[in-house]
Design an enzyme around this catalytic site. Sequence first.
Site, short mmCIF file in Angstrom:
data_model
loop_
_atom_site.label_atom_id
_atom_site.label_comp_id
_atom_site.label_asym_id
_atom_site.label_seq_id
_atom_site.Cartn_x
_atom_site.Cartn_y
_atom_site.Cartn_z
N CYS A 167 -9.51 -5.89 9.84
CA CYS A 167 -10.87 -6.09 9.14
C CYS A 167 -12.22 -6.11 10.00
O CYS A 167 -13.23 -6.57 8.50
CB CYS A 167 -10.43 -6.61 7.95
SG CYS A 167 -9.54 -8.10 8.61
N GLU A 179 -8.88 -11.50 -0.59
CA GLU A 179 -10.18 -10.98 1.16
C GLU A 179 -10.19 -9.73 1.12
O GLU A 179 -10.01 -8.86 0.96
CB GLU A 179 -8.69 -11.43 1.95
CG GLU A 179 -9.20 -11.56 3.43
CD GLU A 179 -7.69 -11.42 4.85
OE1 GLU A 179 -6.73 -10.92 3.68
OE2 GLU A 179 -8.65 -11.51 5.15
N THR A 235 -13.60 -4.09 -1.29
CA THR A 235 -14.43 -4.80 -2.08
C THR A 235 -14.53 -3.74 -3.82
O THR A 235 -13.90 -4.54 -4.65
CB THR A 235 -15.49 -5.18 -2.28
OG1 THR A 235 -15.74 -5.63 -0.82
CG2 THR A 235 -16.18 -6.00 -2.67
N ALA A 276 0.96 -0.78 -0.01
CA ALA A 276 -0.05 0.17 -0.26
C ALA A 276 1.66 1.63 -0.06
O ALA A 276 2.22 1.47 0.46
CB ALA A 276 -0.85 -0.03 1.07
P1 ADP Z 1 -7.76 1.60 1.04
O1 ADP Z 1 -9.49 2.27 0.93
O2 ADP Z 1 -8.08 1.21 2.19
O3 ADP Z 1 -6.58 2.46 0.96
P2 ADP Z 1 -7.44 0.09 -1.03
O4 ADP Z 1 -7.96 -1.42 -1.40
O5 ADP Z 1 -8.14 0.84 -2.71
O6 ADP Z 1 -8.20 0.10 0.26
O7 ADP Z 1 -5.89 -0.41 -1.04
C1 ADP Z 1 -5.57 -1.66 -0.75
C2 ADP Z 1 -4.60 -1.96 -2.12
O8 ADP Z 1 -4.90 -1.74 -2.83
C3 ADP Z 1 -3.43 -0.75 -1.82
O9 ADP Z 1 -2.53 -1.82 -1.78
C4 ADP Z 1 -3.64 -0.08 -2.64
O10 ADP Z 1 -2.79 0.75 -3.50
C5 ADP Z 1 -4.54 -1.06 -4.25
N1 ADP Z 1 -4.90 -0.69 -5.12
C6 ADP Z 1 -5.82 0.56 -5.39
N2 ADP Z 1 -6.04 0.23 -6.42
C7 ADP Z 1 -5.33 0.03 -7.35
C8 ADP Z 1 -5.30 -0.76 -8.18
N3 ADP Z 1 -6.25 -0.03 -9.14
N4 ADP Z 1 -4.65 -1.73 -8.66
C9 ADP Z 1 -3.88 -2.24 -8.01
N5 ADP Z 1 -3.79 -2.18 -6.97
C10 ADP Z 1 -4.59 -1.28 -6.45
#
Ligand code: ADP
Length: 368
Positions: A309, A275, A255, A199
């Site tokens: 979560c 997940e 999700t 992240a």
């Molecule tokens: P949150 O909203 O809690 O940050 P996300 O589902 O957006 O949760 O993020 C979880 C992971 O998914 C992070 O590593 C984020 O960088 C990644 N992520 C978000 N959007 C994308 C995407 N389009 N492609 C690849 N990874 C993504």
Amino acid sequence: MSSLWVLRTRLPAAMQRRFSLDVSAPLLRTQGYIDGRWVSAASVFPVLDPATGEEIARVSDCGPTEAKQAVDAAYRAFHSWKLRSAKDRSVVLRKWFDLMTLHKEDLARLITFECGKPLQESRREIAYAASFLEWFSEEARRVYGDVVPSPTRDRKILLLKQPTGVASIITPWNFPSAMITRKVGAALAAGCTVVVKPAEDTPLSALALAELAEQAGVPAGVFNVVPSSREKTPSVGQVLCTDPLVAKISFTGSTATGKVLLKMAADTVKKASMELGGHAPFIVFDSADVEMAVSGAINSKFRNSGQTCVCSNRFLVQSKIHDVFVEKLSRAMDAELVLGHGSEPSTTQGPLINNRAAEKVNHKLLKM
Ligand code: ADP
């Protein structure tokens, strides 16, 4: 509920002072890790301490080029890693576990400074994260097949377990270490190779794991890390979910993002483990033991400031017990929850991960 202070992202000005990350240099890595080398990108992005808003590091902002290099490296490495003996892979994973245990204090500080959770929670996360490497180092030796009864005498049916190939691993910020080892431990034990995209808020824990993987003898290309900013993430995700050399994606997160990734992975029919977000009501019946219910509510609601979560996200309380439960819970919150920087021993509640998270929570509260 009273005590809305837990919803702030940052420490109130009066509580701010300087906090120093203070982690041993080899573990504070800021470049991507591809094919066994530390790699710079064209630009960097800041990693902030969510408690103070201060910048703690600038990390290489990997894009699609670096992601593709990582996938290619993982694909090349797969051909030799899958042929290593089960014992070899087990020994490397065990060494990685030992190194995590040796450096647990530094790894915990990294989590606290980039994710905000109190140090005692970070220490627990490191023990939990390392335990996956320990577990899978043992399971690596036990990838048994099966002999299945055949319907005809002249046939034997053998079931073999074989590694899938390159796995793209996309992880969230609320468990910056454990969500990586949980997926990577299993993949490496089976003979797969991986590209991890951590992240954007918490890349430092992933890069520290790469440093220790290298020290443990994980061969070049087997474990790659491509950190990327929020802006670059979609283009990195595109490579990780569509490249034909990737056989599997494993994701933990929202999700909405999971759906985007699954759609991208569909064209090349990749295997996927998702997940995704949960919904966790906390239910208190009239017959409940109020003290136990309150203590359970505190444990469930406030871990990592409500950002795991399984944290409950709404309370359903039966009418006869409602008032006494609310009153006791409010009192317990005032008595037990201590807001502060995660590195201070008294802190039980760190900040929310970033401004977006605080705005989201405040927005929901205003609508209530
Ligand atoms: P949150 O909203 O809690 O940050 P996300 O589902 O957006 O949760 O993020 C979880 C992971 O998914 C992070 O590593 C984020 O960088 C990644 N992520 C978000 N959007 C994308 C995407 N389009 N492609 C690849 N990874 C993504």
